[in-house]
Each structure stands twice: as structure tokens, then as C-alpha cells.
Design a protein around this motif. Structure first.
Motif, PDB file in Angstrom:
ATOM      1  N   GLU A 279     -16.477   3.153  -8.210  1.00  0.00           N
ATOM      2  CA  GLU A 279     -15.841   4.357  -7.669  1.00  0.00           C
ATOM      3  C   GLU A 279     -16.888   5.450  -7.441  1.00  0.00           C
ATOM      4  OE1 GLU A 279     -12.356   7.663  -8.623  1.00  0.00           O
ATOM      5  OE2 GLU A 279     -12.577   5.912  -9.919  1.00  0.00           O
TER       6      GLU A 279
ATOM      7  N   ARG B  64      -3.664  10.642  -2.018  1.00  0.00           N
ATOM      8  CA  ARG B  64      -4.153   9.301  -2.389  1.00  0.00           C
ATOM      9  C   ARG B  64      -3.559   8.235  -1.474  1.00  0.00           C
ATOM     10  NH1 ARG B  64      -2.577   9.294  -7.439  1.00  0.00           N
ATOM     11  NH2 ARG B  64      -4.600   9.828  -8.339  1.00  0.00           N
ATOM     12  N   TRP B  65      -4.413   7.299  -1.046  1.00  0.00           N
ATOM     13  CA  TRP B  65      -3.954   6.049  -0.430  1.00  0.00           C
ATOM     14  C   TRP B  65      -4.443   4.904  -1.302  1.00  0.00           C
ATOM     15  CZ3 TRP B  65      -6.751   1.945   2.177  1.00  0.00           C
ATOM     16  CH2 TRP B  65      -5.890   0.978   2.730  1.00  0.00           C
ATOM     17  N   LYS B  66      -3.515   4.012  -1.640  1.00  0.00           N
ATOM     18  CA  LYS B  66      -3.839   2.908  -2.541  1.00  0.00           C
ATOM     19  C   LYS B  66      -3.324   1.610  -1.946  1.00  0.00           C
ATOM     20  CE  LYS B  66      -3.174   1.407  -7.358  1.00  0.00           C
ATOM     21  NZ  LYS B  66      -2.550   1.760  -8.656  1.00  0.00           N
TER      22      LYS B  66
ATOM     23  N   GLU C 180      -7.945  -4.292  -5.573  1.00  0.00           N
ATOM     24  CA  GLU C 180      -7.297  -2.996  -5.369  1.00  0.00           C
ATOM     25  C   GLU C 180      -8.300  -2.015  -4.759  1.00  0.00           C
ATOM     26  OE1 GLU C 180      -4.673  -1.467  -8.603  1.00  0.00           O
ATOM     27  OE2 GLU C 180      -6.069   0.220  -8.602  1.00  0.00           O
TER      28      GLU C 180
ATOM     29  N   GLU D 110      -9.124   8.763  -2.406  1.00  0.00           N
ATOM     30  CA  GLU D 110      -8.517   9.975  -2.950  1.00  0.00           C
ATOM     31  C   GLU D 110      -9.262  11.215  -2.468  1.00  0.00           C
ATOM     32  OE1 GLU D 110      -6.800   8.643  -7.293  1.00  0.00           O
ATOM     33  OE2 GLU D 110      -8.943   9.058  -7.133  1.00  0.00           O
TER      34      GLU D 110
ATOM     35  N   THR E  87      -8.690   2.181  -3.457  1.00  0.00           N
ATOM     36  CA  THR E  87      -8.101   3.508  -3.535  1.00  0.00           C
ATOM     37  C   THR E  87      -9.002   4.515  -2.837  1.00  0.00           C
ATOM     38  OG1 THR E  87      -7.138   2.962  -5.696  1.00  0.00           O
ATOM     39  CG2 THR E  87      -7.175   5.280  -5.079  1.00  0.00           C
TER      40      THR E  87
ATOM     41  N   HIS F  75       0.853  -1.185   0.000  1.00  0.00           N
ATOM     42  CA  HIS F  75       0.000   0.000   0.000  1.00  0.00           C
ATOM     43  C   HIS F  75       0.886   1.231   0.000  1.00  0.00           C
ATOM     44  CE1 HIS F  75       0.335   1.058   4.390  1.00  0.00           C
ATOM     45  NE2 HIS F  75       0.695  -0.218   4.446  1.00  0.00           N
TER      46      HIS F  75
ATOM     47  N   ASN G 112      -3.026  -2.637  -2.678  1.00  0.00           N
ATOM     48  CA  ASN G 112      -3.132  -3.793  -3.574  1.00  0.00           C
ATOM     49  C   ASN G 112      -3.201  -5.054  -2.722  1.00  0.00           C
ATOM     50  OD1 ASN G 112      -1.353  -1.639  -5.121  1.00  0.00           O
ATOM     51  ND2 ASN G 112      -2.393  -2.852  -6.664  1.00  0.00           N
TER      52      ASN G 112
END
Length: 731
Positions: free
Chosen positions: A607, A542-544, A552, A556, A554, A516, A546
Motif C-alpha cells: 500500500e 474509497r473504491w474496493k 483485493e 482511497e 483498494t 466491487h 475483490n
């Protein structure tokens, strides 16, 4: 103590040697062609050692692959032969479709990358899956960006596979004429990556760190040929077509029935230069563009899909900044603006394109295309020409120069002096370190148009450092107010823009999260001609994450500022009151996104976002659903919804974009796809359905039906039916 230090020193030395020594595979020369049967039982295969020892790339990049693959190579004067064995837990493979040029994600497959000029910049890619479905691509830019893939490239080659209980076997025959290389060469750079859906892993022959793309060309081994490669016996390819069309334009009450014919020819000069010729080209079989909802003040760019412009396209398209200052955008060729300012099709009479390697370090690109005049719509006949040179410097970097010229080739009363020609000269430098830790792009372009003498420059820079934990970028671009690029893509002029970025990545040891990251990307734009007035900014946080199941997530937040230099209606509502000139707005949006495991029969991506929008509010929802009944049916549904509420007297809007798509692959030769698109913003319902029969290698019969309606009244706008036949003939 001395003994301990000695063994520690020896261990570190061995480790250092093992990490720096390049892997290699030997390619034996054979006199007699092999039989393509996916058995690998010939003695020459048994005597070939092959490439083995694959490393895991995902979810870890520090261990050997659990299920190994072995790739063996042979060659003669005409072909490269490839024999592959891929081990697996069982034969429960995921094969979403029988269509050529499939996407690797979410399916079982193995892919081969060949850097035939050993430059770490460009590669030929061939791949297959357990069902023997083929894919071939070109890769440019060193594999540093996803957009470096060119999937529309095609060439003739053969492949056969066999599925066993705990593995599958693939055998390939790839003509050496499919590659470009230097005569007398004895070594190519090579790598391979393999997707295993049962173990949920991705493996590579040469170990690649996860902060790099799996196809990065900085990390490759070597193919060593037993004897020097001879001159490629490349055939001349003639690809004629015939197309009959019947169409009805209901808006203008125009009916059309026509028969067109033309074609392409492909020649190879030496072993490494392509000469492509097209006469009266027709692109009616090209898949329809996917519509987008545009809530910005600027034009949206869509990818090139036409085959003629594909091979070595990076030589022409990779100059400048692809978002803000791209001097050459091939989709400009074949369209024009009529007397009323409408964008319409402009017929292409013909064109010639020379591209490829002059030697191992120098590439050249030459393109010229002539479009036809249309006196009724006040469109002149125009020559579109591009000249580029690219010289490799250091290990993987290059410096390029280009000249672009768009010029009317006849005099017309309706043509203003400033529209008679547009020219650009430019210099670009692309940085790529040996291990791809440092990458960058720097350019200086100048445009020439009649009567323009100043503020006609575009300058840009980008320097990026990324390792396993950090990704840091400093970049910017300047576009002068008088800089013009008729064959390029410019969102706007008179800007100075900076786009720094800092990202920190974390790698949990025991977690469902594979990695991440947190990132902050501030974007600021100023207007130099207005005393550097700040026109826009956006700060993207952003925090992402995997996940190990390939999902995934995300989160934002966008903090934006916009100053309007002209009136603008963000809803696109007819006859609405626009937001006034010389007004400014600060607004914030928060969004969450999730993409599910693509290996599942039903997968999805959603999203939602909510926040302020100019002087009002906006709620958006995006979703994409995908469903497959492998290997013959796949369907998807795209949904975009934007709800905009602005204070009185400005308009509100509910904007929908819905696009179901169905793809049926009856076998490896017959495909039927249907794409329906409803856009409330464009007030259009479009239906594109295409039946393709590949009756011979790269030779097709297409039946394409297009139907468009006004979405508010469902009255017809435009209908067309195309029957097109193409045949690829090698002589």
C-alpha cells in the motif's frame, strides 16, 4: 392461461417455503462411546443421516457447493461426537502450519458454529483441517464484526483426521462441559463453513448472502437432540504455573532474578456460568505486541491477549464506542503511572471473574481484581471491579447495564483526592434484526470522580442498514470534557463526532472481479465547550475490488482538516520545533493497496500513499510479505516507511518500522517463533523468541527470550530470559 398461473403460483410458493424452512440435523443418543480413529465405520455413524446440502458462499452465493461435505452428530451423557467427510478435487491441500488456532483464510479447513442458547448472539466455534490441527474460538456480537472473534480461548477436546484420494475425514470428541447450555435443552442452532483452496470456494451449510460475514449468526439451522441434555459434568480445572526469570535493565542498571508461582482455577456453576479465579498471575508467555507507527496525537489501543480476560470478554468490553469511548479496556489492569508520569507494570495480586448465562435471555458478568502497591513509585493498591447485566430483547437484540469502579483501597499521602476513585454507570442497547439487515448501537454513560459534577457524560448512537447492494450508516458520539474512564480507552474528551457512511456494491456477472464497491465516509468532530468549533474532519472516498482469486485492490482518497489546540510535532523528532497552537491545516492523501492470493506459497500486501501532510508532504509505503514451506515453516516481513517533509523551521523525518517473523512448527506439540522489530520512531530494536512444548493437553513449557537495543547506537536496553511451566489439571 389459468394452468400457467397456477403453476407459477405453485412454483413461487415452493420457492418461498424452501427459503424460509430451517435446515435441521438430528443428533442421536448413544450408550457406548465411539473409537476416535477417523474411520466413521461404526454402525451408529452409518445410521446417522447428518447435515449435508452445503451452499456456495464464495465466489457465488446462489448455487449448491460443487464439493459437498457431510457432518454427522452423536452424543452421550458426557460428549458430543462429530463425524465429518469433506469432498475435494484431490488431496493437494494447503496446510500452512501445525500450530493450533490457525487462521482460516488461505488454507483448507472446516469450522463448526454452535449457538447453544439459541440467541443469535454468541457461539462456540470448533474447527480442523485435513491434518487434524485444532482451533477453537468464541464469537460474540452476532457475528456482525470481525472483532467479535476471541481466538485466545482454549478448551480440551479431541480430533483425528484421515486424508483420502478425493476427500478427508475428521472425527471429533468434544466434551459437553466445553459448552455452556441450559439443562434440559433439546435444540441448538448450528452452522458450518468450509474453505476449499483447490476449487477456490467457500461453502456454508445454511445459505448466507455475501453481504454478511460467513460466520454471521443470523443464518443458522438447528441441531435436534434425541433426548434432553442433562447437567454438564464439568470438572474443576486447576492451572498452576511456576516461572523463573532473569533480567537486566541496562538503562537503570538494575538486575533481577526471581521465582514466581501462582495459577488459575476454573469452575462451572450450573451448566452456563463460569467462575474464574487467578492468584499472582503471570503473562510472560503471552506473545509480544506488534509495534505500530503512530503519526497521530492520540494513544493507540492494542488487543487483549491474556487468557484470564478472554472468555465472555464481550460482556465487559463491548460497551460504548470501541474507538472513541470504551469504558472498560482490560489492558489497563496491570499497568500504572509512576511518580514521573511513566507507564510501568503494576503487579496483580489476584482476581475473580463470574460470567455467563443465568437463563436463555440473561447474561451476567462480575469481575474484581486487586493490584499491588508500589510505594517507591507512588502507586497505590487498587481494586478494579466491573458488574454487567445483558438482557436479550426481541429476536437478536439486547440491552445491557454496567457499573465500573476503580478505587484505591488504602490512604496514601501521595494520592490526590481526585485520583482516589473513578466510577462509571452505563446503559447500552444493541440492535440486530433477525436477518441482520439492520444493526445498531446506542449508549449513555456517566462517570463519577471526586470534585466532578458536570460534563461527565458519554453518549453514542449508530444505525446501519445493509443489503446486497447498499450499506448505509448514521452514527455519532459525544464525550463530555469531564468524562473520565480510568479503566477505559478514551482518545480525547470534549468532542461531538458524526460518522455517516454510504456504500454501493456491484456484482459483475462475467468478470475476474467477484464484487466491487464505492463508498464515501465523512467524519466531522466539533468541540462543544468551544462553541462547537470544528476541530477535525476527514472525507474518505474509497473504491474496493475483490477478485475471484481472493486478491483485493483498494484505491482511497483522504481529504482532512485539523485544528491544533496544542502544539504538535507529527514527526516525533526530539527537541524539534512543533507546529504551533491554534493553527489549522487542510491536507489530502491518495493511496493504492493490493493484497495477493493468500493460497500461494508467496503472498504479499502493498500500500503506497502520497499527499500533503499538515503544512508539508508525506510519502508512505506499507508492505507485508508472507512465505511458507508447509506445514512446518512460515515467515513474514512487515515493512512500514513514512517520509515526512515539513517546511523550515519544522523537522523532516524518515520513519521505519520493520518486523520479520519466523514460525517453526516441528510437530503438533513443539513450536518455535521469533519476532524481530525495528522501530526508528521508538528508537528500539526488539527480539522476542519463544519456544513452546505442549507436553500435555493445554499444558506447556515455555522458554521466552527478550532482547532490546537502542536502534541509533545498538547499545543494550533490556534483556530477559523466562522459563515457565503451566499444567492444566482437571479434578
Amino acid at each position: 392461461m389459468k394452468d400457467i398461473l397456477f403453476f407459477i403460483t405453485l412454483f413461487l410458493a415452493v420457492q418461498s417455503f424452501s427459503q424460509t424452512t430451517k435446515k435441521s440435523v438430528f443428533v442421536n443418543y448413544i450408550e457406548k462411546p465411539i473409537i476416535l480413529d477417523a474411520n466413521l465405520n461404526e454402525e451408529v455413524w452409518q445410521n446417522s443421516k447428518g447435515a449435508s446440502g452445503f451452499w456456495q458462499y464464495f465466489p457465488l452465493d446462489s448455487i449448491q457447493a460443487k464439493q459437498q461435505a457431510t457432518i454427522k452428530f452423536l452424543f452421550d451423557d458426557d460428549n458430543l461426537y462429530v463425524g465429518i467427510k469433506v469432498n475435494a478435487l484431490a488431496n493437494d491441500f494447503i496446510i500452512p502450519s501445525l500450530r493450533r488456532d490457525f487462521s482460516a483464510g488461505g488454507s483448507d479447513n472446516i469450522t463448526l458454529l454452535f449457538d447453544t442458547f439459541n440467541d443469535g448472539t454468541n457461539a462456540f466455534i470448533f474447527g480442523t483441517n485435513p491434518f487434524g490441527i485444532k482451533r477453537e474460538m468464541l464469537l460474540s456480537g452476532g457475528g456482525s464484526e470481525l472483532r467479535g472473534f476471541t481466538m485466545a480461548w482454549d478448551t480440551k477436546w479431541k480430533c483425528k483426521t484421515a486424508i483420502k484420494e478425493d476427500h478427508y475425514v475428521a472425527e471429533m470428541i468434544i466434551p459437553l462441559s466445553a459448552f455452556k447450555y441450559r439443562e434440559g435443552e433439546t435444540k441448538w442452532r448450528f452452522n458450518s463453513y468450509q474453505f476449499d483452496t483447490q476449487d477456490n470456494v467457500r461453502n456454508t451449510w445454511v445459505n448466507i448472502p455475501q453481504n454478511q460475514f460467513i460466520f454471521n449468526l443470523a443464518y443458522m439451522g438447528e441441531m435436534i437432540f434425541e433426548k434432553p441434555l442433562g447437567q454438564s459434568k464439568t470438572p474443576v480445572s486447576i492451572i498452576p504455573y511456576v516461572n523463573t526469570i532473569t533480567a537486566k535493565d541496562f538503562e537503570n542498571d538494575i538486575s533481577k532474578t526471581d521465582l514466581k508461582f501462582g495459577g488459575d482455577a476454573k469452575f462451572t456453576i450450573g451448566n452456563s456460568l463460569n467462575l474464574d479465579v487467578t492468584i499472582n498471575p503471570d503473562f510472560s508467555q503471552v506473545e509480544v505486541d506488534q509495534q505500530v507507527t503512530n503519526l497521530t496525537r492520540f494513544e493507540i489501543s492494542l488487543p487483549e491477549r491474556r487468557q484470564f480476560f478472554i472468555e465472555n470478554s464481550d460482556l465487559f468490553a463491548d460497551f460504548g464506542n470501541n474507538r472513541d469511548s470504551n469504558p472498560f479496556f482490560s489492558r489497563r489492569i496491570g499497568i500504572a503511572q509512576d511518580a514521573n508520569g511513566n507507564i510501568i507494570e503494576s503487579n496483580i495480586i489476584g482476581g475473580v471473574r463470574l460470567s455467563g448465562k443465568v437463563n436463555n435471555d440473561l447474561r451476567v458478568g462480575l469481575l474484581t481484581m486487586q493490584t499491588a502497591e508500589d510505594i517507591k513509585n507512588e502507586i497505590p493498591t487498587v481494586n478494579n471491579a466491573v458488574i454487567t447485566l445483558q438482557q436479550k430483547v426481541f429476536k437478536r437484540s439486547n440491552i445491557s447495564v454496567m457499573f465500573i469502579n476503580k478505587q484505591a483501597t488504602k490512604e496514601y499521602d501521595f494520592l490526590a483526592d481526585e485520583d482516589k476513585y473513578n466510577r462509571i454507570i452505563g446503559l447500552d442497547y444493541r440492535l440486530a434484526s433477525e436477518d441482520n439487515t439492520w444493526v445498531g448501537k446506542y449508549f449513555l454513560h456517566k462517570s463519577f470522580s471526586q470534585g466532578v459534577k458536570d460534563k461527565n457524560y458519554s453518549v453514542g448512537f449508530s444505525t446501519q442498514y445493509f443489503d446486497r447492494d447498499f450499506n448505509v450508516r448514521l452514527s455519532g458520539v459525544y464525550v463530555g470534557d469531564n468524562y473520565e474512564s480510568d479503566l477505559g480507552f478514551l482518545r480525547r474528551t470534549d468532542i461531538f463526532k458524526i460518522t455517516p457512511k454510504i456504500e454501493r456494491t456491484f456484482w459483475p456477472i462475467e468478470s475476474t472481479i467477484q464484487k466491487h464497491s464505492f463508498s464515501i465516509t465523512p467524519i466531522f468532530i466539533w468541540k462543544p465547550d468551544l462553541n462547537f468549533k470544528n476541530s477535525d474532519y476527514a472525507v474518505i472516498s474509497r473504491w474496493k475490488a475483490n477478485f475471484k482469486n481472493t486478491g483485493e485492490f483498494t484505491a482511497e482518497m483522504y481529504n482532512r482538516f485539523t485544528y491544533l489546540f496544542s502544539a504538535f510535532d507529527p514527526t516525533g523528532t526530539d527537541e524539534a520545533i512543533a507546529l504551533p497552537i491554534d493553527s489549522s491545516y487542510k491536507y489530502t492523501t491518495v493511496s493504492l493497496g493490493y493484497r495477493s492470493d493468500k493460497r500461494k506459497t508467496l503472498s504479499y500486501q502493498i500500500e503506497p500513499s502520497i499527499g500533503t501532510f499538515f503544512n508539508g508532504e508525506k510519502y508512505s509505503f506499507e508492505a507485508n510479505l508472507a512465505w511458507r514451506i508447509q506445514p512446518k515453516f512460515s515467515g513474514s516481513l512487515q515493512i512500514n516507511y513514512d517520509k515526512i517533509n515539513l517546511p523550515y523551521p519544522y523537522p523532516d523525518a524518515s520513519i521505519w518500522l520493520i518486523g520479520p517473523k519466523i514460525d517453526l512448527t516441528f510437530n503438533k506439540s513443539i513450536f518455535w517463533s521469533t519476532f524481530i522489530q525495528y522501530s526508528s520512531q521508538q528508537k528500539n530494536i526488539g527480539v522476542n523468541t519463544r519456544l513452546q512444548w505442549r507436553f500435555a493437553p493445554l499444558s506447556d513449557l515455555f522458554i521466552v527470550y527478550n532482547d532490546n537495543y537502542f536502534s541509533n547506537s545498538f547499545t543494550p536496553r533490556f534483556k530477559s530470559l523466562n522459563l515457565k511451566l503451566t499444567y492444566w489439571l482437571n479434578i
